[in-house]
Enzyme design. Structure first.
Site, PDB file in Angstrom:
ATOM      1  N   HIS A   1       0.986  -1.194  -0.059  1.00  0.00           N
ATOM      2  CA  HIS A   1       0.013   0.028  -0.023  1.00  0.00           C
ATOM      3  C   HIS A   1       0.843   1.249   0.004  1.00  0.00           C
ATOM      4  O   HIS A   1       0.789   2.100  -0.709  1.00  0.00           O
ATOM      5  CB  HIS A   1      -0.869  -0.164   1.172  1.00  0.00           C
ATOM      6  CG  HIS A   1      -1.405   1.352   1.416  1.00  0.00           C
ATOM      7  ND1 HIS A   1      -2.452   2.017   0.686  1.00  0.00           N
ATOM      8  CD2 HIS A   1      -1.357   2.157   2.581  1.00  0.00           C
ATOM      9  CE1 HIS A   1      -2.933   3.089   1.046  1.00  0.00           C
ATOM     10  NE2 HIS A   1      -2.100   3.322   2.069  1.00  0.00           N
TER      11      HIS A   1
ATOM     12  N   ASP B   1       7.555  22.479 -25.735  1.00  0.00           N
ATOM     13  CA  ASP B   1       7.875  20.980 -25.151  1.00  0.00           C
ATOM     14  C   ASP B   1       8.957  21.295 -23.933  1.00  0.00           C
ATOM     15  O   ASP B   1       9.313  22.263 -23.844  1.00  0.00           O
ATOM     16  CB  ASP B   1       8.137  19.885 -26.122  1.00  0.00           C
ATOM     17  CG  ASP B   1       7.525  18.709 -25.750  1.00  0.00           C
ATOM     18  OD1 ASP B   1       7.928  18.020 -24.662  1.00  0.00           O
ATOM     19  OD2 ASP B   1       6.372  18.099 -26.440  1.00  0.00           O
TER      20      ASP B   1
ATOM     21  N   TRP C   1       7.637   0.019   3.964  1.00  0.00           N
ATOM     22  CA  TRP C   1       8.190   0.609   2.824  1.00  0.00           C
ATOM     23  C   TRP C   1       9.690   1.207   3.149  1.00  0.00           C
ATOM     24  O   TRP C   1      10.461   1.527   2.274  1.00  0.00           O
ATOM     25  CB  TRP C   1       7.332   1.893   2.322  1.00  0.00           C
ATOM     26  CG  TRP C   1       7.565   3.072   2.913  1.00  0.00           C
ATOM     27  CD1 TRP C   1       6.992   3.459   4.065  1.00  0.00           C
ATOM     28  CD2 TRP C   1       8.327   4.281   2.501  1.00  0.00           C
ATOM     29  NE1 TRP C   1       7.206   4.737   4.374  1.00  0.00           N
ATOM     30  CE2 TRP C   1       8.125   5.277   3.389  1.00  0.00           C
ATOM     31  CE3 TRP C   1       9.082   4.748   1.324  1.00  0.00           C
ATOM     32  CZ2 TRP C   1       8.570   6.722   3.316  1.00  0.00           C
ATOM     33  CZ3 TRP C   1       9.591   5.774   1.533  1.00  0.00           C
ATOM     34  CH2 TRP C   1       9.398   6.764   2.336  1.00  0.00           C
TER      35      TRP C   1
ATOM     36  N   SER D   1      13.741   6.617 -13.428  1.00  0.00           N
ATOM     37  CA  SER D   1      12.673   7.502 -13.977  1.00  0.00           C
ATOM     38  C   SER D   1      12.772   8.501 -13.364  1.00  0.00           C
ATOM     39  O   SER D   1      12.654   9.666 -14.113  1.00  0.00           O
ATOM     40  CB  SER D   1      11.355   6.683 -13.885  1.00  0.00           C
ATOM     41  OG  SER D   1      10.303   7.386 -14.019  1.00  0.00           O
ATOM     42  N   SER D   2      12.745   8.690 -11.995  1.00  0.00           N
ATOM     43  CA  SER D   2      12.762   9.916 -11.405  1.00  0.00           C
ATOM     44  C   SER D   2      13.744  10.830 -11.850  1.00  0.00           C
ATOM     45  O   SER D   2      13.695  11.996 -12.011  1.00  0.00           O
ATOM     46  CB  SER D   2      12.588   9.692  -9.837  1.00  0.00           C
ATOM     47  OG  SER D   2      11.560   9.010  -9.502  1.00  0.00           O
TER      48      SER D   2
ATOM     49  N   HIS E   1      13.371  12.055   3.876  1.00  0.00           N
ATOM     50  CA  HIS E   1      12.515  13.178   4.250  1.00  0.00           C
ATOM     51  C   HIS E   1      12.227  14.057   3.162  1.00  0.00           C
ATOM     52  O   HIS E   1      11.401  14.594   2.961  1.00  0.00           O
ATOM     53  CB  HIS E   1      13.290  13.782   5.501  1.00  0.00           C
ATOM     54  CG  HIS E   1      12.401  14.918   5.896  1.00  0.00           C
ATOM     55  ND1 HIS E   1      11.191  14.697   6.847  1.00  0.00           N
ATOM     56  CD2 HIS E   1      12.183  16.239   5.490  1.00  0.00           C
ATOM     57  CE1 HIS E   1      10.554  15.787   6.935  1.00  0.00           C
ATOM     58  NE2 HIS E   1      11.206  16.788   6.237  1.00  0.00           N
TER      59      HIS E   1
ATOM     60  N   GLU F   1      12.165  13.088   0.149  1.00  0.00           N
ATOM     61  CA  GLU F   1      10.928  12.519  -0.276  1.00  0.00           C
ATOM     62  C   GLU F   1       9.462  13.130   0.119  1.00  0.00           C
ATOM     63  O   GLU F   1       8.772  13.238  -0.905  1.00  0.00           O
ATOM     64  CB  GLU F   1      11.012  10.935  -0.264  1.00  0.00           C
ATOM     65  CG  GLU F   1       9.742  10.006  -0.453  1.00  0.00           C
ATOM     66  CD  GLU F   1       9.729  10.135  -2.294  1.00  0.00           C
ATOM     67  OE1 GLU F   1      10.548  10.464  -2.798  1.00  0.00           O
ATOM     68  OE2 GLU F   1       8.606   9.471  -2.602  1.00  0.00           O
TER      69      GLU F   1
ATOM     70  N   TYR G   1       8.903  15.854   0.850  1.00  0.00           N
ATOM     71  CA  TYR G   1       8.677  17.208   0.282  1.00  0.00           C
ATOM     72  C   TYR G   1       8.616  17.229  -1.236  1.00  0.00           C
ATOM     73  O   TYR G   1       7.687  17.998  -1.823  1.00  0.00           O
ATOM     74  CB  TYR G   1       9.803  18.366   0.658  1.00  0.00           C
ATOM     75  CG  TYR G   1       9.926  18.622   2.028  1.00  0.00           C
ATOM     76  CD1 TYR G   1       8.579  18.988   2.508  1.00  0.00           C
ATOM     77  CD2 TYR G   1      10.874  18.501   3.056  1.00  0.00           C
ATOM     78  CE1 TYR G   1       8.501  19.370   3.911  1.00  0.00           C
ATOM     79  CE2 TYR G   1      10.843  18.814   4.382  1.00  0.00           C
ATOM     80  CZ  TYR G   1       9.594  19.227   4.929  1.00  0.00           C
ATOM     81  OH  TYR G   1       9.754  19.676   6.108  1.00  0.00           O
TER      82      TYR G   1
ATOM     83  N   SER H   1      -1.038  27.514  -4.810  1.00  0.00           N
ATOM     84  CA  SER H   1      -0.867  28.940  -5.092  1.00  0.00           C
ATOM     85  C   SER H   1      -1.442  29.277  -6.447  1.00  0.00           C
ATOM     86  O   SER H   1      -1.401  30.589  -6.914  1.00  0.00           O
ATOM     87  CB  SER H   1       0.871  29.067  -5.216  1.00  0.00           C
ATOM     88  OG  SER H   1       1.087  28.744  -3.811  1.00  0.00           O
TER      89      SER H   1
ATOM     90  N   HIS I   1      14.922  12.893  12.624  1.00  0.00           N
ATOM     91  CA  HIS I   1      13.855  13.009  13.359  1.00  0.00           C
ATOM     92  C   HIS I   1      12.869  11.652  13.218  1.00  0.00           C
ATOM     93  O   HIS I   1      11.952  11.692  13.945  1.00  0.00           O
ATOM     94  CB  HIS I   1      12.825  14.277  13.180  1.00  0.00           C
ATOM     95  CG  HIS I   1      12.392  14.351  11.986  1.00  0.00           C
ATOM     96  ND1 HIS I   1      12.186  15.781  11.032  1.00  0.00           N
ATOM     97  CD2 HIS I   1      11.811  13.465  10.927  1.00  0.00           C
ATOM     98  CE1 HIS I   1      11.532  15.432  10.006  1.00  0.00           C
ATOM     99  NE2 HIS I   1      11.596  14.263   9.777  1.00  0.00           N
ATOM    100  N   HIS I   2      13.129  10.968  12.206  1.00  0.00           N
ATOM    101  CA  HIS I   2      12.588   9.730  11.888  1.00  0.00           C
ATOM    102  C   HIS I   2      13.347   8.694  12.910  1.00  0.00           C
ATOM    103  O   HIS I   2      12.815   7.392  12.820  1.00  0.00           O
ATOM    104  CB  HIS I   2      12.702   8.997  10.711  1.00  0.00           C
ATOM    105  CG  HIS I   2      11.813   9.807   9.829  1.00  0.00           C
ATOM    106  ND1 HIS I   2      10.600   9.759   9.332  1.00  0.00           N
ATOM    107  CD2 HIS I   2      12.177  11.125   9.070  1.00  0.00           C
ATOM    108  CE1 HIS I   2      10.254  10.769   8.574  1.00  0.00           C
ATOM    109  NE2 HIS I   2      11.211  11.710   8.335  1.00  0.00           N
TER     110      HIS I   2
ATOM    111  N   THR J   1       7.006  27.170   6.204  1.00  0.00           N
ATOM    112  CA  THR J   1       5.623  26.460   5.840  1.00  0.00           C
ATOM    113  C   THR J   1       4.464  27.401   6.219  1.00  0.00           C
ATOM    114  O   THR J   1       3.601  27.526   5.668  1.00  0.00           O
ATOM    115  CB  THR J   1       5.646  25.018   6.492  1.00  0.00           C
ATOM    116  OG1 THR J   1       6.632  24.278   6.272  1.00  0.00           O
ATOM    117  CG2 THR J   1       4.334  24.123   5.959  1.00  0.00           C
TER     118      THR J   1
ATOM    119  N   LYS K   1       3.903  29.955   3.857  1.00  0.00           N
ATOM    120  CA  LYS K   1       3.046  29.793   2.884  1.00  0.00           C
ATOM    121  C   LYS K   1       1.480  29.729   3.277  1.00  0.00           C
ATOM    122  O   LYS K   1       0.530  30.215   2.344  1.00  0.00           O
ATOM    123  CB  LYS K   1       3.547  28.314   2.232  1.00  0.00           C
ATOM    124  CG  LYS K   1       5.029  28.210   1.781  1.00  0.00           C
ATOM    125  CD  LYS K   1       5.042  27.122   0.773  1.00  0.00           C
ATOM    126  CE  LYS K   1       4.528  27.426  -0.429  1.00  0.00           C
ATOM    127  NZ  LYS K   1       5.265  28.463  -1.207  1.00  0.00           N
TER     128      LYS K   1
ATOM    129  N   ARG L   1       1.736   0.554  15.246  1.00  0.00           N
ATOM    130  CA  ARG L   1       1.300   0.319  13.840  1.00  0.00           C
ATOM    131  C   ARG L   1       2.087  -0.964  13.159  1.00  0.00           C
ATOM    132  O   ARG L   1       2.722  -1.411  13.848  1.00  0.00           O
ATOM    133  CB  ARG L   1       1.836   1.510  13.080  1.00  0.00           C
ATOM    134  CG  ARG L   1       3.394   1.504  13.250  1.00  0.00           C
ATOM    135  CD  ARG L   1       4.014   3.012  12.490  1.00  0.00           C
ATOM    136  NE  ARG L   1       3.743   3.081  10.866  1.00  0.00           N
ATOM    137  CZ  ARG L   1       4.447   4.079  10.394  1.00  0.00           C
ATOM    138  NH1 ARG L   1       5.434   4.768  11.159  1.00  0.00           N
ATOM    139  NH2 ARG L   1       4.558   4.079   9.067  1.00  0.00           N
TER     140      ARG L   1
END
Ligand SMILES: [Cu+2]
Lengths: 535, 274
Positions: A78, A107, A143, A173-174, A257, A259, A261, A272, A306-307, A332, A335, A454
């Site tokens: 998932h 293009d 994951w 790809s990324s 992390h 990722e 963002y 925006s 922080h993880h 943040t 924004k 979890r």
């Protein structure tokens, strides 16, 4: 631009394919963007049904027709599908479709590389799904795929190895996509368009592309090491051979992390555009928004541990990463306040896109505030690896990213297809998603604070009521998803036609170039490339 | 048709087109991207089957390799052909930027390995090199390093000569670069064989061996790709497919070769000297 004294050869006859062959060989950024979006929608159904299996098991853990091993597979896949095969490609899809239009280019810089980036999604996706049919099924390690759990000893099946390989291939790809966006934005802007004249979605894509370019290779590297440990029995993360599993966590979250963002900055860009458009005002605080995006991008590389507050890192490191994580709340906040100011005093049109935009703000702010308290070490230690984290990450990734994607879909669908999505169905979709979301994810905070871990297929009896309540809420999200999918499929053919360039009538407040070409735009985008006055 | 008109008023959606037919700007279809993606998928599957002990059909491996090489070459040829009717300075600039950004991401992959090495050494291990690992012999790799650095210069001279119109000289310097690269690889191969045979130093015996073989091996793979790149450039020089305006492959190969060289200098310092 053309100082060369070289005689240019005449362009060869244009080739034209039709039907399937056209889609397979197209290098048109708009068609490729649409293929990305279709890819995401299809995989969203798969990933969503995986989540349904998780909720089904948790409705009653005594129902053993979903075995704990299968529960672990559903949970791992998932997350994997939603992150790598839904949210990331969806934002790349919108970026593909919109960035060249917004900067006045015909293009992307490398149209063929662009097609390659899309097609490069297909083999790894097939590998992911094929892994269910190997002995032992798909990956089960979550994951993050932490060793030693993901090592050969505890995950002996082929599923985990296929998972590593597929993520490495998705990285190609990324990275290629990121290179393409960076060059496109740097070199393909309409003549005279300065960096500070680019629409904010383009800025969001620029920063996201930098994060992809620098963070994804770290994931590729670390998964090469993990795969090598599994297949070739090397010692990168094996304590018995002098390796260190904790280092895997450092390297993984150094990617992980940013990722986060990568999956939220494009939604910031979308907000925006959407919020000011339906308040019928120009966006407030353009420069502040750009600097906020850039500083979130830079700070995003300095917060990864922080993880890992419970993984055994030094108190000094905890203080450092706690502080940097708290600092991110500042840009943040800039924004969020700028969006609010963008709507302040406007005449607000509560279209479906706007509802999703407003829903985004509410849910994302809750998710963001959860993040702030989680950055405080003692609190994090208390709720680490509980459902509080699951609540937090879904408020940010579903309440944030997915709501943003929905707003973008309702907003730009007329541009992409020349037809409007049904507002009536959109209204149903929004309320089902909004209420269903709060129904499912709000109680998880309570479960987390009360200590439900979890990623476990069982729970203590006192958690039964809330878990059943949550599982029922899944049905609301399912209904919302069905309505949305029907709306898309139906409106492509039968929606209200909007061939005019500016279906939302916002050209007077939002001079974004995509609203100045027909809907859908011609293959060459602009009959005449627009030119900006310098300055 | 190749350059765009800059005469439009800002920002324009004027229906009146200055060009006879703007559809000439529509991007051209190409089958190479989807074929290359297919090839990488087939190759990765074949690799996976072999590496996990299944008997992959040799045909599958071969198909994977062909499906990677043919589209890659076809694609490169298409780009070269397309550039002939586009503004060469402009296409050169964007190709260069794209290639440099790509190298940046390559550098980040190497970065993850360097980070692994330095973290284990300074943050985890009690002794370094770990017990049981040999002290690496540095004199032979040092010679290899010198040769590789020298090859960066010979390539630069080749590039310089080519720009100056001295084609024969350019080819000679390029040939010298290729030879130096091959000698470097040979030295590495000899070093590996020596370590394996006499020191019983393997990749699965401990974390240092894993780092050593992966880092030097991953770099060696890049040298191989770089050499293929150089041979391609030599072949294009030989056939007269490049000139003062169209020589992006010459420049790209130069960046790639310098990149491989710089990574090696770091590698040599961190693995052999530090
Ligand atoms: Cu984080």
């Amino acid at each position: 631009m053309s100082s060369a004294e070289v005689a240019l050869a005449a362009a060869p006859e244009a080739k034209h394919y039709t039907g399937l062959l056209d889609w397979l060989t197209t290098t048109d950024h708009k068609k490729i963007g649409l293929m990305y979006l279709i890819f995401s929608l299809v995989n969203a159904w798969v990933g969503g049904l995986f989540a349904g299996m998780v909720r089904l098991r948790l409705y009653d853990p005594n129902w053993n027709f979903i075995k704990p091993e299968f529960f672990n597979q559903m949970l791992t896949m998932h997350a994997t599908v939603m992150i790598f095969m839904v949210v990331m490609p969806a934002f790349v899809g919108f970026g593909n479709y919109l960035v060249p239009l917004m900067i006045g280019a015909r293009d992307m810089a490398f149209p063929k590389l662009n097609a390659f980036s899309f097609w490069m999604l297909i083999p790894p996706s097939l590998m992911m799904y094929a892994s269910f049919f190997t002995v032992g099924g798909s990956a089960q390690g979550g994951w993050w795929s932490y060793p030693p759990l993901s090592g050969a000893e505890f995950s002996p099946g082929a599923g985990e190895s296929l998972w590593c390989l597929a993520i490495i291939l998705l990285g190609i790809s990324s990275i290629m996509g990121a290179v393409n966006f960076l060059v496109t934005i740097a070199d393909m802007r309409a003549p005279g368009m300065g960096w500070m004249q680019m629409p904010l979605f383009v800025w969001a894509t620029e920063i996201t592309a930098w994060l992809l370019l620098l963070a994804v290779p770290i994931l590729s590297g670390v998964l090469v090491m993990l795969l090598s440990d599994r297949i070739f029995h090397t010692g990168f993360f094996q304590p018995g051979l002098g390796g260190d599993p904790l280092l895997y966590q450092h390297l993984f979250w150094f990617f992980g992390h940013p990722e986060v963002y990568i999956m939220i900055l494009p939604a910031f860009g979308i907000m925006s555009h959407v919020l000011p458009a339906f308040a019928h005002k120009p966006v407030f605080g353009y420069k502040g928004m750009v600097y906020a995006l850039a500083s979130i991008g830079v700070l995003g590389f300095m917060v990864w541990a922080h993880h890992m507050f419970t993984s055994g890192i030094s108190p000094e490191a905890q203080i450092f990463f706690s502080t940097t994580s708290l600092i991110i709340a500042v840009p943040t906040g800039v924004k969020v306040y700028s969006w609010l100011a963008s709507m302040w005093g406007g005449t607000i049109d509560f279209s479906a896109a706007m509802k999703f935009g407003l829903g985004f703000i509410g849910l994302f702010v809750i998710g963001g505030l959860n993040g702030v308290v989680l950055a405080i070490v003692p609190f994090d230690i208390a709720v680490h690896n509980t459902y509080f984290i699951v609540a937090h990450l879904h408020f940010v990734l579903f309440g944030g990213s997915v709501m943003g994607l929905m707003a973008a879909t309702y907003f730009w669908f007329p541009k992409m297809t020349g037809r409007r999505l049904s507002e009536k169905l959109g209204n149903w979709h929004f309320w089902l998603f909004f209420i269903g979301f709060l129904w499912v994810f709000t109680p998880m905070h309570i479960l987390g604070i009360e200590g439900m871990p979890r990623r476990v297929a069982f729970y203590r009896p006192e958690f039964t009521d809330l878990n059943r309540f949550i599982s029922l809420g899944f049905l609301l999200l399912l209904a919302g998803g069905l309505i949305f999918t029907y709306n898309v499929i139906h409106s492509i053919r039968h929606g209200e036609p909007t061939p005019e360039p500016d279906p939302w009538k916002i050209n007077d407040v939002q001079q974004s170039l995509e609203w100045m070409v027909p809907s859908p735009p011609p293959a060459w985008n602009f009959d005449e490339v627009p030119v900006y006055e310098e300055g | 048709m190749a350059t765009e008109s800059h005469s439009a008023a800002a920002p324009a959606h004027a229906a009146a087109a200055a060009h006879a037919d703007p559809s000439a700007h529509a991007p051209q279809p190409s089958a190479w991207p989807i074929l290359l993606a297919l090839g990488i998928g087939v190759f990765a599957t074949a690799f996976f089957l072999v590496a996990t002990g299944f008997n992959a059909l040799p045909l599958l491996v071969l198909a994977g390799i062909l499906l990677v090489l043919i589209p890659a070459l076809g694609w490169a040829t298409t780009i070269a052909a397309e550039r002939r009717h586009q503004d060469p300075n402009y296409t050169f600039a964007i190709l260069r930027r794209g290639f440099l950004y790509f190298l940046l991401s390559e550098g980040a992959i190497f970065g993850s390995f360097f980070a692994h090495n330095l973290y284990i050494r300074f943050g985890h291990a009690t002794t370094w090199p770990p017990l049981g690992a040999p002290r690496l012999e540095t004199s032979l790799p040092a010679i290899g390093t010198l040769l590789l650095v020298l090859s960066s210069f010979t390539y630069h001279w080749s590039h310089h000569a080519f720009i100056g119109g001295k084609r024969a000289l350019a080819k000679n310097w390029l040939l010298a670069t290729i030879i130096l690269g091959v000698v470097f690889l040979a030295i590495q191969g000899y070093d590996w064989g020596f370590l394996k045979a006499f020191d019983k130093f393997t990749y699965s015996q401990g974390v240092f061996g894993s780092q050593f073989y992966w880092m030097t091996g991953f770099h060696g793979l890049h040298v191989c790709v770089g050499l293929l790149f150089l041979v391609l450039v030599y072949w294009r020089m030989e056939r007269g497919e490049m000139n003062q305006t169209y020589h992006f492959s010459l420049t790209a190969a130069e960046y790639y070769w310098h990149f491989v060289d710089i990574v090696w200098i770091f590698l040599f310092f961190v693995i052999y000297l530090l």
